[in-house]
Scaffold this motif. Structure first.
Motif, short mmCIF file in Angstrom:
data_model
loop_
_atom_site.label_atom_id
_atom_site.label_comp_id
_atom_site.label_asym_id
_atom_site.label_seq_id
_atom_site.Cartn_x
_atom_site.Cartn_y
_atom_site.Cartn_z
N ASN A 183 0.83 -1.20 0.00
CA ASN A 183 0.00 0.00 0.00
C ASN A 183 0.87 1.25 0.00
OD1 ASN A 183 -2.53 -1.55 0.52
ND2 ASN A 183 -1.52 -1.96 2.46
N TYR A 184 0.46 2.21 -0.81
CA TYR A 184 1.16 3.49 -0.86
C TYR A 184 0.15 4.60 -0.60
CZ TYR A 184 3.60 7.59 -2.67
OH TYR A 184 4.16 8.84 -2.81
N TYR A 185 0.40 5.37 0.48
CA TYR A 185 -0.47 6.48 0.86
C TYR A 185 0.32 7.78 0.73
CZ TYR A 185 -2.79 2.54 3.23
OH TYR A 185 -3.39 1.33 3.53
N THR A 239 8.27 3.43 9.17
CA THR A 239 8.24 4.37 10.29
C THR A 239 8.00 5.81 9.85
OG1 THR A 239 10.65 4.58 10.18
CG2 THR A 239 9.76 2.94 11.71
N ALA A 240 7.64 6.02 8.57
CA ALA A 240 7.47 7.38 8.07
C ALA A 240 6.34 8.12 8.78
CB ALA A 240 7.20 7.36 6.56
N ALA A 241 5.27 7.41 9.10
CA ALA A 241 4.11 8.03 9.74
C ALA A 241 3.22 6.95 10.31
CB ALA A 241 3.33 8.89 8.74
N SER A 261 -0.64 14.40 6.42
CA SER A 261 -0.25 15.47 5.50
C SER A 261 1.26 15.62 5.37
CB SER A 261 -0.84 16.81 5.96
OG SER A 261 -0.38 17.13 7.27
N GLY A 262 2.01 14.90 6.22
CA GLY A 262 3.44 15.17 6.28
C GLY A 262 4.33 14.31 5.40
N ALA A 263 3.98 13.03 5.25
CA ALA A 263 4.91 12.12 4.57
C ALA A 263 4.16 11.02 3.86
CB ALA A 263 5.88 11.51 5.58
N ALA A 264 4.75 10.53 2.76
CA ALA A 264 4.22 9.35 2.10
C ALA A 264 4.45 8.14 3.01
CB ALA A 264 4.90 9.15 0.75
N ARG A 265 3.51 7.22 3.01
CA ARG A 265 3.61 6.04 3.86
C ARG A 265 3.45 4.79 3.00
NH1 ARG A 265 -0.73 3.31 6.40
NH2 ARG A 265 -0.01 1.84 7.99
#
Length: 342
Positions: free
Chosen positions: A198-200, A228-230, A278-282
């Motif tokens: 999954n890519y968010y 650990t991105a978000a 809103s800060g980083a792709a996950r």
């Protein structure tokens, strides 16, 4: 081809991704201080008797209360996990023309790329792109996987083998915890393996949209790497939701519908969902361990007696998948369809 990953950044949320108010994520996390249990697998060396009973007790306790837990010291090197997350991120960053040939909604394909979800048929779209991959037996599917990024096939092969090893060990521990034969879940009940990556992307207004609908997994057990991105994964707990907080190099484990049915309802398949940020792709990588399509599923005879009659009907796994899809993955409806006198 409509993929969120084709555009690196969004200034506003397009109308088709905006949910009606009653379906938007709300601040109903039960308690930010509640965390999933973290179980130390002691380097993955859990074939010995040292500490084995304690690990089994921890798994059973976590499974009965949460249906979810995280595992650390599982035996997979950090490099193997990080390489998998990185190669998947690199795939979504490829040019739109390169990804175009993989775009499909054909569920029979060993590899395909799509967006949103195939289960919710409403007009509103979920803030997610995903790859769906058949990955075991590896030799049967590897030639159908993308060649780019150039190390994709090698990384995916190694990762599949290592994650299946973890799942096999956990299933043996669960079997022992119920007094079943240690190899109860081996063979037909766990031969199948599929993966969903999954890519968010960052979302301009996470209050308006969702990454993925509330659902339970249809398989036996899920091994998830969420990076650990978000923080984006949430699990149902009592009347609300709790954040599944990322832990470096850990895996999130959750039970699927098949394990709930085989244990006659003792272990639960718990709803979970994905929210946006809103800060980083996950990026997350979910590996689903599942029965063969023709496998016969029913509550284990050891889990049934006069005081605990069977709660669920017997069925062939492929029939379960069909009904799960027809009912849009809704937990209550799916389990009701298979309950005895349901």
């Amino acid at each position: 081809m409509e993929l969120l990953s084709n555009q690196p950044r969004y200034d506003t949320v397009p109308d088709k991704y905006i949910f009606p108010p009653e379906k938007r994520p709300v601040n109903n996390v039960v308690n930010p201080s509640i965390n999933l249990p973290v179980i130390d697998l002691r380097g993955g060396c859990i074939d010995s008797d040292i500490g084995r009973d304690e690990i089994i007790r921890d798994i059973m306790k976590a499974g009965k209360e949460f249906g979810f837990f995280q595992v650390i010291n599982h035996g997979i090197q950090a490099k193997t996990l990080n390489d998998m997350l990185q190669v998947c991120e690199n795939f979504f960053k490829m040019p739109a023309e390169e990804k175009k040939r993989y775009y499909s909604d054909d569920m029979s394909r060993a590899f395909f790329l799509n967006s949103s979800t195939q289960y919710d048929q409403s007009e509103t779209r979920y803030w997610r792109d995903y790859m769906r991959i058949s990955c075991y037996p590896i030799e049967e599917f590897i030639d159908q996987w993308p060649e780019n990024p150039e190390n994709f096939r090698a990384v995916l092969s190694e990762y599949t083998v290592r994650v299946r090893e973890i799942a096999s060990k956990l299933l043996k521990l669960i079997a022992e915890g119920f007094g079943l034969d240690r190899d109860y879940f081996c063979g037909d009940l766990s031969n199948g393996t599929k993966m969903k990556v999954n890519y968010y992307p960052p979302c301009p207004d996470p209050s308006l949209t969702m990454g993925l609908l509330p659902h339970c997994d249809r398989q036996l057990i899920t091994v998830l790497a969420q990076g650990t991105a978000a923080c984006g994964l949430q699990a149902k707990y009592k009347e609300g939701w709790i954040d599944v907080k990322p832990i470096p190099n850990a895996f999130v484990i959750n039970f699927g519908h098949q394990l709930e049915i085989i244990t006659n309802g003792v272990l639960k398949s718990v709803e979970h969902r994905a929210i946006t940020n809103s800060g980083a792709a996950r990026t997350s990588v979910a590996v689903f361990i599942m029965p063969d399509m023709e496998s016969f599923i029913s509550p284990a005879k050891e889990m049934v007696n006069e005081e605990n009659p069977p709660l669920y009907k017997s069925f062939v796994f492929k029939d379960f998948l069909r009904i799960y899809t027809d009912l849009s993955a809704k937990r209550v409806d799916v389990m009701e369809a298979f309950k005895i006198n349901g």
